[in-house]
Design an enzyme around this catalytic site. Structure first.
Site, PDB file in Angstrom:
ATOM      1  CB  THR B 105      -1.060   0.289   1.427  1.00  0.00           C
ATOM      2  OG1 THR B 105      -0.985  -1.081   1.415  1.00  0.00           O
ATOM      3  CG2 THR B 105      -1.823   1.549   1.183  1.00  0.00           C
ATOM      4  CB  THR B 181      11.644  -3.111   2.555  1.00  0.00           C
ATOM      5  OG1 THR B 181       9.741  -3.750   3.795  1.00  0.00           O
ATOM      6  CG2 THR B 181      10.705  -1.765   2.382  1.00  0.00           C
ATOM      7  CG  ASP B 182      10.122  -8.714   3.988  1.00  0.00           C
ATOM      8  OD1 ASP B 182       9.007  -9.531   4.126  1.00  0.00           O
ATOM      9  OD2 ASP B 182      10.118  -7.445   4.175  1.00  0.00           O
ATOM     10  CE  LYS B 260      13.265  -4.812   5.565  1.00  0.00           C
ATOM     11  NZ  LYS B 260      11.855  -5.242   5.459  1.00  0.00           N
TER      12      LYS B 260
END
Lengths: 623, 438
Positions: B105, B181-182, B260
């Protein structure tokens, strides 16, 4: 009058959603800057662009310290709710006969002032429908909540607010009463009782700022006003009473305004700067030196109603001035106080002429470097003046140190809350409540009765201990074997009476070890209890130990033998009076002896020794 | 009142629609008045969630003997969002940026009546939410997927690359890709190898905090990403995310260097083995290292990829038989070895057998920084002799993405090996500056 309270008490159980200690600090190790989008997700009707505009450009700076963590920085999801905090809130609910909810849902309550790094406060409703019984009256306790305290505002400058993270996340228990309080005194008593109950849980944090009260006050025909953030419990009574008086005055003013058909003409404020150019001192001297504008607003029918009536300290003029202050001006000047401030009768006449202002009319003046700000101030003043004809507008007010309150902002609308989905719901099971019921702490009334009984201290003194938040030091010192009566007197009378070294001097807070050493000196006969005030004063001005204080106060080295020889001397010197007055000589001679001894020997010992000496001398002389 | 003695109130209560106002009471005379809100995933059995007048939600455990009364019509709830005004057509000459969305989202609305969070999907609504995005030029939103990034597979990288190419062909001067982001790092590396002759930047961006919060980093990340997408000096794939805890600095990372490195911090994304390419600060794009310049175009996707590959993290206790079975059917294996690029000696046999079969076995370090070096210790020398390729300072994830690309571009192990070891998109650092720290 009707009043209700909301008491917020910090708990000393660690933080609510992380494992950091709940400690305030002056050490800043790091800081970072954030902006918060106020329109984080309004539904439907909110004008997103407007909300964005409002939040644009405002930067929040957050200071981290030695005990700040990623949760407080909003860099890590919250940890599960602190179970000890929840137990404490549930214990309080049980003490107040409230019904714990079956399942606690932690909510996010949107806050718009940057005091939470996430942009919301985590809060949960723990129990409902409780009741407080006090002095034969019943007060409803509609809700008990558990929530996190906000970050501490450190400073504010245009476009930037700085907060410190140390206070963020400290658990707060919030106890709300219904509007059944009918006097300032009652408000204080209810607040004290709730405070005592909170302390009974033994989980309340101590110190300045650990309890904050919000008080709602309304009088018949008035409107609910919220006084937010009262920190000194002893002042609640005054805030409530003054607020009721203020509202009463405002209703009287309203009635008169209506009789006069008063109003605020819908015209723009008038620029009257040129009338003030000759003024060389006072608030309007800026118009003369250039750079400041002076604007005027007419208030039809308001003459004489802006100042305080006789025997009252409240006035509508101050409410109008506070509106001007709320946009950053220093205040305003109104016609009821003129001529003054360098504004002569002639200027007043000229103003009245410009404003077409008659005898029954008033006007206000503001001055500022910025025309926009001056206009904004007068817009607010106009709105407030119009509201004065309606009655009392609902608002939130700040408590001031002198017992007054000052307009802060409009009453908040309904809180914007939605579920905190990072924390699962918490079922409150029967076995948890059973466990808490089995270890319910003593209520203040039970505690007082027990202390009075077991220590043989009068109930009034015990009440001072319990309500004065002295229970812990009292119990600690009594448990070290010191006489309870002595300890009670020390804590409730002698310590509070120690004069402060200066208005800004730190509070004198001797350690329990120091107090214990002093009591031990009394018990060992090295110090008389009458000497306590002098010892405390010496400690307060820097004596490092009780022994040093005894020296410094000049109370050492007065033995029993010294006392006996002094008394002999005094009686000898006054032998004539002893002969003529007999036992009645005791009183004046006791005074003389006490003055000499100055607290170095026990009063009872002195009196017995003196009486004995007087009796002996009389027997010898046969009188 | 509803609720006869033999009737279980839960049957009806559990069926009430969200927004229904209801008054409940139990046999002890307690009552509640509130609005039914959606059930929480982890709520208990027979627990009804109500929003009370105060706005607080609570859970009420419903005994069969509860009674209830419906109040008023189903709550009007939120007024439907006002339709944003239609957007004027783009003027021909104005440079525009494309915002490709892959799921998750970007913006959401909270309905405080029910507590529901509704994602905002429509282009006009999104741009109304972030009017500042168009301060340097128009933005057009192009949905590509609607999946969580952990659900993406390598074939999705190929689809995304094709979309990027098409978007440049349609006239975009830069492309922003909003991505969970994963696995953002994987996608960034893959796109770095798949896309050639880029006439402008391809900027991947995400958010570490959900968009319903006032503190969400998504909006400021997006704005920084759009600034970078306008920058005419850049012709490569980069990632733009917070460069620290403050909202005033954003790091620009080369797509093949970034990983990340924290599960939740705003500045989780870090360039490994060196500094980021630059930062966005004060609304300006500042480049600190040489970037690959734009080409005249047109952008091209250099496919295909071959997904018969595996990424294997070595650890004490990994049985050689298990490892060997794990890589069955693969044409290429990337190992994340320990230290300078080592695995246990008992793995040498299956590795040797694999390379002899023509499987490409490549080595990276699970230290996630530093070079792998086969010559320093005997284990490395053994692995080298067994045919393992040592891939310098490539991240395991970047090497895996490159392996998929290389396997699609050479028919034999030697060819694949050459492609792997040859720098293609600036993925190798030829030096590690003494001033760079993790």
């Amino acid at each position: 009058m009707k009043a209700g309270l909301e008491v917020h008490q910090q708990l000393a159980v660690g933080k609510l959603f992380c494992a950091c200690p709940a400690e305030l600090t002056e050490t800043v190790t790091d800081s970072f800057a954030r902006s918060l989008r106020a329109a984080g997700g309004e539904s439907g009707t909110v004008d997103v662009a407007a909300a964005l505009q409002a939040s644009r450009g405002l930067l929040y700076r957050y200071e981290a310290g030695p005990s700040s963590c990623l949760v407080e920085m909003d860099e890590e999801p919250p940890h599960p709710l602190n179970e000890e905090a929840l137990d404490t809130a549930l214990t309080l609910a049980l003490l107040l006969h409230a019904h714990p909810v079956d399942e606690v849902e932690v909510m996010r309550k949107i806050v718009v002032d940057g005091s939470n790094t996430t942009g919301f406060q985590r809060t949960a409703l723990i129990a409902v429908d409780g009741e407080l019984e006090l002095g034969g009256r019943r007060y409803s306790i509609p809700t008990i909540c558990l929530e996190e305290d906000a970050a501490r505002k450190i400073r504010e400058s245009p476009g930037e607010v700085t907060y410190r993270l140390d206070r963020l996340g400290i658990p707060l228990v919030e106890v709300a009463t219904g509007p059944e309080i009918v006097s300032g005194q009652e408000a204080r008593e209810v607040a004290e009782e709730i405070g005592a109950l909170l302390r009974a849980t033994k989980r309340a944090r101590r110190g300045i700022g650990t309890v904050r009260e919000d008080v709602n006050v309304s009088i018949e025909g008035g409107h609910r006003i919220e006084v937010k953030g009262v920190q000194e419990l002893r002042m609640i009574q005054e805030y409530v009473e003054r607020e009721a008086a203020r509202q009463k005055l405002l209703l009287e003013v309203r009635d008169e305004l209506r009789r006069r058909n008063a109003g605020v003409p819908p015209v723009d404020p008038l620029d009257v700067t040129e009338l003030f150019r000759a003024i060389v001192s006072g608030p309007f001297s800026g118009a003369g030196r250039g750079g400041q504008v002076v604007l005027a607003l007419g208030l039809t029918g308001f003459a004489g109603l802006l100042r305080s009536p006789p025997r009252s300290e409240e006035r509508l003029g101050r409410e109008l001035a506070d509106q001007a202050r709320s946009v950053g001006l220093r205040g305003l000047v109104h016609s009821d106080e003129l001529p003054a401030y360098g504004v002569s009768e002639a200027i007043v006449a000229a103003l009245r002429d410009r404003l077409s202002s008659g005898e029954m009319d008033a006007f206000v003046l503001v001055t500022d470097h910025t025309r926009e700000r001056a206009r904004a101030a007068l817009n607010r003043v106009a709105r407030r003046a119009r509201a004065a004809v309606e009655g009392i507008p609902g608002e939130t007010r700040d408590p001031l140190p002198d017992g007054r309150t000052r307009y802060s902002r409009p009453l908040p609308g309904r809180d914007r809350m939605y579920p905190e989905t990072d924390i699962p719901p918490i079922a409150i099971r029967a076995d948890r409540l059973d466990r808490l019921r089995a270890q319910l702490p003593e209520r203040p009334a039970e505690l007082e009765a027990r202390l009075a009984r077991s220590h043989g201290i009068p109930i009034e003194v015990v009440q001072q201990i319990v309500y004065g938040d002295l229970l812990e030091p009292f119990e600690q010192l009594a448990s070290r074997g010191h006489a309870p009566g002595l300890v009670a007197r020390l804590l409730t009378q002698d310590l509070p009476a120690v004069p402060r070294a200066g208005p800004d001097a730190p509070l004198f807070e001797p350690s329990l070890d120091t107090l214990s050493a002093m009591l031990a000196a009394i018990e060992a006969g090295r110090l008389a209890k009458e000497g306590v005030p002098s010892i405390l004063a010496a400690l307060a001005s820097g004596a490092s130990t009780v022994e040093v204080a005894i020296e410094r106060a000049g109370l050492s080295g007065f033995s029993r033998d010294d006392l006996v020889s002094l008394i002999r001397r005094v009686v000898q010197a006054n032998s004539a009076m002893v002969r003529t007055r007999g036992d009645a000589a005791f009183s004046p001679l006791m005074g003389d002896v006490m003055r000499e001894v100055r607290g170095r020997r026990d009063g009872q010992e002195i009196s017995e020794t003196l009486r004995a000496e007087i009796a002996r001398v009389r027997a010898e002389s046969g009188s | 009142m509803n609720g006869q003695a033999d009737h279980d109130a839960w049957v009806e209560l559990s069926d009430l629609p969200t927004g229904q106002r209801v008054e409940l009471s139990n046999s002890q005379g307690q009552h509640w008045t509130g609005t039914v809100v959606p059930r929480h995933d982890f709520s208990g059995d027979r627990v009804l969630q109500l929003k009370l007048e105060s706005g607080y939600n609570i859970g009420v455990h419903i005994e069969p003997t509860f009674r209830f009364r419906l109040l008023g019509p189903v709550g009007a709830g939120a007024a439907p969002p006002t339709r944003p005004a239609a957007r004027a057509a783009t003027d021909g000459g104005d440079p525009w940026i494309a915002l490709l969305t892959t799921g998750g989202t970007i913006a959401s609305r909270v309905d405080y009546e029910t507590g529901g969070v509704r994602p905002v999907k429509e282009e006009r609504e999104i741009l109304d939410f972030f009017p500042e995005l168009e301060s340097s030029g128009r933005v057009r939103i192009v949905p590509v997927f609607d999946r969580l990034s952990e659900d993406l597979v390598p074939d999705d990288w190929r689809v995304l690359a094709e979309k990027v190419v098409a978007t440049f062909a349609a006239g975009a001067r830069g492309v922003v890709v909003a991505h969970g982001t994963d696995t953002l790092g994987f996608t960034a590396a893959a796109l770095s190898f798949l896309l050639v002759d880029l006439p402008g930047p391809v900027v991947l961006v995400g958010a570490q905090r959900s968009p319903d919060r006032p503190s969400s980093d998504g909006s400021s990340n997006l704005r920084a990403a759009v600034e970078v997408a306008h920058d005419s000096r850049i012709g490569e794939v980069v990632v733009v995310m917070h460069g620290g805890p403050s909202d005033d600095r954003f790091a620009i990372h080369r797509g093949t260097w970034v990983r990340k490195m924290h599960s939740s911090r705003r500045d989780a994304f870090r360039s490994r083995n060196g500094a980021p390419l630059g930062v966005v600060e004060g609304g300006k794009v500042l480049l600190h290292l040489p970037v690959r310049p734009p080409s005249k175009g047109p952008a091209r996707m250099d496919g295909p990829i071959d997904t018969h590959a595996a990424l294997l993290w070595f650890y004490p206790g990994l049985a050689p038989e298990r490892a060997s079975r794990f890589v069955e059917g693969c044409r290429g294996v990337v190992l994340a070895g320990t230290g300078l690029g080592h695995v246990g000696a008992d793995h040498l046999p299956w590795i040797r057998a694999a390379t002899e079969r023509g499987v490409v076995v490549a080595m990276t370090t699970q230290c996630l920084e530093g070079n792998v070096e086969p010559y320093v210790y005997s284990t490395g020398r053994e692995l080298l002799r067994a045919g393992v390729l040592y891939l310098g300072d490539l991240l395991p994830e970047t090497a895996y993405a490159k392996m998929l690309w290389a396997l699609g571009h050479a028919p034999d192990a030697a060819g694949v090996g050459r492609l792997l070891t040859q720098d293609r998109a600036g993925e190798y650092h030829d030096r590690h500056d003494s001033r760079d720290t993790a």
